[in-house]
Design a protein around this motif. Sequence first.
Motif, PDB file in Angstrom:
ATOM      1  N   PRO A  72     -20.194 -40.380  16.848  1.00  0.00           N
ATOM      2  CA  PRO A  72     -20.060 -40.589  18.293  1.00  0.00           C
ATOM      3  C   PRO A  72     -19.877 -39.310  19.105  1.00  0.00           C
ATOM      4  CG  PRO A  72     -18.817 -42.258  17.104  1.00  0.00           C
ATOM      5  CD  PRO A  72     -19.299 -41.274  16.077  1.00  0.00           C
ATOM      6  N   PHE A  73     -19.110 -38.352  18.582  1.00  0.00           N
ATOM      7  CA  PHE A  73     -18.916 -37.104  19.328  1.00  0.00           C
ATOM      8  C   PHE A  73     -20.237 -36.358  19.468  1.00  0.00           C
ATOM      9  CE2 PHE A  73     -17.809 -32.710  20.033  1.00  0.00           C
ATOM     10  CZ  PHE A  73     -16.704 -32.765  20.866  1.00  0.00           C
ATOM     11  N   HIS A  74     -21.016 -36.297  18.390  1.00  0.00           N
ATOM     12  CA  HIS A  74     -22.309 -35.618  18.452  1.00  0.00           C
ATOM     13  C   HIS A  74     -23.270 -36.351  19.378  1.00  0.00           C
ATOM     14  CE1 HIS A  74     -21.413 -33.776  14.213  1.00  0.00           C
ATOM     15  NE2 HIS A  74     -20.759 -33.187  15.184  1.00  0.00           N
ATOM     16  N   LEU A  75     -23.239 -37.688  19.358  1.00  0.00           N
ATOM     17  CA  LEU A  75     -24.096 -38.477  20.230  1.00  0.00           C
ATOM     18  C   LEU A  75     -23.792 -38.157  21.698  1.00  0.00           C
ATOM     19  CD1 LEU A  75     -24.920 -42.230  19.801  1.00  0.00           C
ATOM     20  CD2 LEU A  75     -24.068 -41.410  21.986  1.00  0.00           C
ATOM     21  N   ALA A  76     -22.520 -38.149  22.051  1.00  0.00           N
ATOM     22  CA  ALA A  76     -22.137 -37.870  23.438  1.00  0.00           C
ATOM     23  C   ALA A  76     -22.521 -36.453  23.843  1.00  0.00           C
ATOM     24  CB  ALA A  76     -20.635 -38.087  23.615  1.00  0.00           C
ATOM     25  N   THR A  77     -22.360 -35.501  22.915  1.00  0.00           N
ATOM     26  CA  THR A  77     -22.714 -34.112  23.212  1.00  0.00           C
ATOM     27  C   THR A  77     -24.214 -33.953  23.397  1.00  0.00           C
ATOM     28  OG1 THR A  77     -20.811 -33.350  21.919  1.00  0.00           O
ATOM     29  CG2 THR A  77     -22.549 -31.743  22.376  1.00  0.00           C
ATOM     30  N   GLN A  78     -25.008 -34.583  22.535  1.00  0.00           N
ATOM     31  CA  GLN A  78     -26.460 -34.480  22.639  1.00  0.00           C
ATOM     32  C   GLN A  78     -26.947 -35.022  23.977  1.00  0.00           C
ATOM     33  OE1 GLN A  78     -28.627 -36.613  19.590  1.00  0.00           O
ATOM     34  NE2 GLN A  78     -30.519 -35.510  19.992  1.00  0.00           N
ATOM     35  N   LEU A  79     -26.387 -36.145  24.410  1.00  0.00           N
ATOM     36  CA  LEU A  79     -26.810 -36.737  25.677  1.00  0.00           C
ATOM     37  C   LEU A  79     -26.346 -35.904  26.871  1.00  0.00           C
ATOM     38  CD1 LEU A  79     -26.177 -40.438  24.703  1.00  0.00           C
ATOM     39  CD2 LEU A  79     -28.399 -39.452  25.290  1.00  0.00           C
ATOM     40  N   ALA A  80     -25.146 -35.345  26.795  1.00  0.00           N
ATOM     41  CA  ALA A  80     -24.683 -34.471  27.871  1.00  0.00           C
ATOM     42  C   ALA A  80     -25.578 -33.242  27.978  1.00  0.00           C
ATOM     43  CB  ALA A  80     -23.236 -34.062  27.633  1.00  0.00           C
ATOM     44  N   SER A  81     -25.971 -32.684  26.833  1.00  0.00           N
ATOM     45  CA  SER A  81     -26.862 -31.520  26.844  1.00  0.00           C
ATOM     46  C   SER A  81     -28.213 -31.872  27.451  1.00  0.00           C
ATOM     47  CB  SER A  81     -27.043 -30.997  25.411  1.00  0.00           C
ATOM     48  OG  SER A  81     -25.811 -30.565  24.868  1.00  0.00           O
ATOM     49  N   LEU A  82     -28.726 -33.071  27.139  1.00  0.00           N
ATOM     50  CA  LEU A  82     -29.991 -33.515  27.732  1.00  0.00           C
ATOM     51  C   LEU A  82     -29.863 -33.636  29.243  1.00  0.00           C
ATOM     52  CD1 LEU A  82     -32.887 -34.626  27.559  1.00  0.00           C
ATOM     53  CD2 LEU A  82     -31.885 -36.888  27.089  1.00  0.00           C
ATOM     54  N   ASP A  83     -28.721 -34.106  29.715  1.00  0.00           N
ATOM     55  CA  ASP A  83     -28.538 -34.234  31.168  1.00  0.00           C
ATOM     56  C   ASP A  83     -28.517 -32.871  31.834  1.00  0.00           C
ATOM     57  OD1 ASP A  83     -28.329 -36.315  33.129  1.00  0.00           O
ATOM     58  OD2 ASP A  83     -26.299 -35.640  33.569  1.00  0.00           O
ATOM     59  N   HIS A  84     -27.886 -31.891  31.187  1.00  0.00           N
ATOM     60  CA  HIS A  84     -27.912 -30.527  31.736  1.00  0.00           C
ATOM     61  C   HIS A  84     -29.336 -29.967  31.706  1.00  0.00           C
ATOM     62  CE1 HIS A  84     -23.665 -29.698  32.480  1.00  0.00           C
ATOM     63  NE2 HIS A  84     -23.367 -30.312  31.341  1.00  0.00           N
ATOM     64  N   ALA A  85     -30.043 -30.150  30.600  1.00  0.00           N
ATOM     65  CA  ALA A  85     -31.396 -29.600  30.480  1.00  0.00           C
ATOM     66  C   ALA A  85     -32.359 -30.212  31.479  1.00  0.00           C
ATOM     67  CB  ALA A  85     -31.916 -29.814  29.050  1.00  0.00           C
ATOM     68  N   SER A  86     -32.151 -31.477  31.825  1.00  0.00           N
ATOM     69  CA  SER A  86     -33.062 -32.174  32.739  1.00  0.00           C
ATOM     70  C   SER A  86     -32.552 -32.184  34.179  1.00  0.00           C
ATOM     71  CB  SER A  86     -33.263 -33.622  32.272  1.00  0.00           C
ATOM     72  OG  SER A  86     -32.038 -34.341  32.311  1.00  0.00           O
ATOM     73  N   HIS A  87     -31.431 -31.504  34.421  1.00  0.00           N
ATOM     74  CA  HIS A  87     -30.816 -31.465  35.757  1.00  0.00           C
ATOM     75  C   HIS A  87     -30.509 -32.869  36.269  1.00  0.00           C
ATOM     76  CE1 HIS A  87     -31.638 -27.167  35.934  1.00  0.00           C
ATOM     77  NE2 HIS A  87     -32.892 -27.421  35.611  1.00  0.00           N
ATOM     78  N   GLY A  88     -29.942 -33.681  35.375  1.00  0.00           N
ATOM     79  CA  GLY A  88     -29.446 -34.981  35.806  1.00  0.00           C
ATOM     80  C   GLY A  88     -30.406 -36.131  35.651  1.00  0.00           C
ATOM     81  N   ARG A  89     -31.298 -36.076  34.677  1.00  0.00           N
ATOM     82  CA  ARG A  89     -32.270 -37.169  34.504  1.00  0.00           C
ATOM     83  C   ARG A  89     -32.132 -37.871  33.152  1.00  0.00           C
ATOM     84  NH1 ARG A  89     -37.212 -35.045  34.132  1.00  0.00           N
ATOM     85  NH2 ARG A  89     -36.544 -32.871  34.164  1.00  0.00           N
ATOM     86  N   ALA A  90     -30.978 -37.759  32.511  1.00  0.00           N
ATOM     87  CA  ALA A  90     -30.828 -38.321  31.166  1.00  0.00           C
ATOM     88  C   ALA A  90     -30.367 -39.767  31.196  1.00  0.00           C
ATOM     89  CB  ALA A  90     -29.835 -37.494  30.354  1.00  0.00           C
ATOM     90  N   GLY A  91     -30.904 -40.540  30.261  1.00  0.00           N
ATOM     91  CA  GLY A  91     -30.425 -41.881  29.987  1.00  0.00           C
ATOM     92  C   GLY A  91     -30.239 -42.028  28.487  1.00  0.00           C
TER      93      GLY A  91
END
Length: 369
Positions: A106-125
Amino acid sequence: MTDREAGPAGLHLALEADGDGAHPAAWRHSGRPPGAVLTPGAVRDVVLAAEDAGFALVTFADSPLPPGAGPGAAGRLEAGTRASYAAPLTERTGLAPTLHLTTTEPFHLATQLASLDHASHGRAGWVVGAAADEAALAGVGRTPLSAAELVRETADVIDTARALWDSWEDDAVIKDVATGRFLDARRVHHIDFEGESFTVKGPLITPRPPQGQIVVLAPDTLDADARADVVLVARPDPASIAARAATAREAGAPLVFAEVEVLLDAAAPAADRLAELNGAAEWPESGRLRHVGSPDSLLDLLRELAESVDGVRLHPAVLAVDLPVLAERVLPKQAGARRRAPRAGSTLREVLGLPRPVSRFAAPAATSA
């Protein structure tokens, strides 16, 4: 909530972009030899075509096991990797990988998704995956989960991820050159979650995502209506979809999307295309609503669905054939004042009309007397 009086012009449209399409024989139209691994170039082409067409969101299916034993693709890039690869190539459409909470820490899952949101400037789901069969879980040394255990673990992982995304307040990063301080430690918080099958200590190792909270899309079978931002309803007919959508709303789901498989008239009629594809490999029933016909009849279906849902996730039978038809003959007919196509610079939450949550750790704003 979407204005349903707008008909299909008010629907949010998402595209499932995994592999060559929803039909098991879709690989025959890919131009690749049988068994060839899906390439980054194929991901790029589909995502850019979807963004140009105006889709609000592109999702990427995945599973803990290889795609299958047939002549289709023998392997694929992990869904989170595909979404991250697409992030700098796009600027408008949302990107939502399927990450399985049963096979990902779960910690890695949350980190991966947070990183995707930063990389996409707020477009992650995040499309919540919950593979729970023996073969899927064997790879991580787990035994199969019962239905009740799966529902409980789904709730625990979503709650943990949301707490981790809140563990950094929005103004925690200060970058004070004079003092050499990068962050204000008072605004970074520990979480101590202890569930039935795992424990997590916080905080997250990345600052709070641009959206505050990643958009969570949960299949209706996981009973996570109250925790999801979008409930994905897979039912075989509009009436069943409407009934399940009503249940999701009563439970507190902000948005409901219908799952719809599509095979459209193209160079050949849809019925002929289906017969040809089924001659190579039968298209099994998935439980989703399936539309085989013309683009105009699909628009009629979207108008009907707009009475009960906020959006539709389309699963093209063959991406190489059906996506161009959707782009040229379906989405343009949704154009108008209420068209909800994404704009450059918008977050996925903004596109979907979802508020940006305040961190649970932030001090309440002062109110005037």
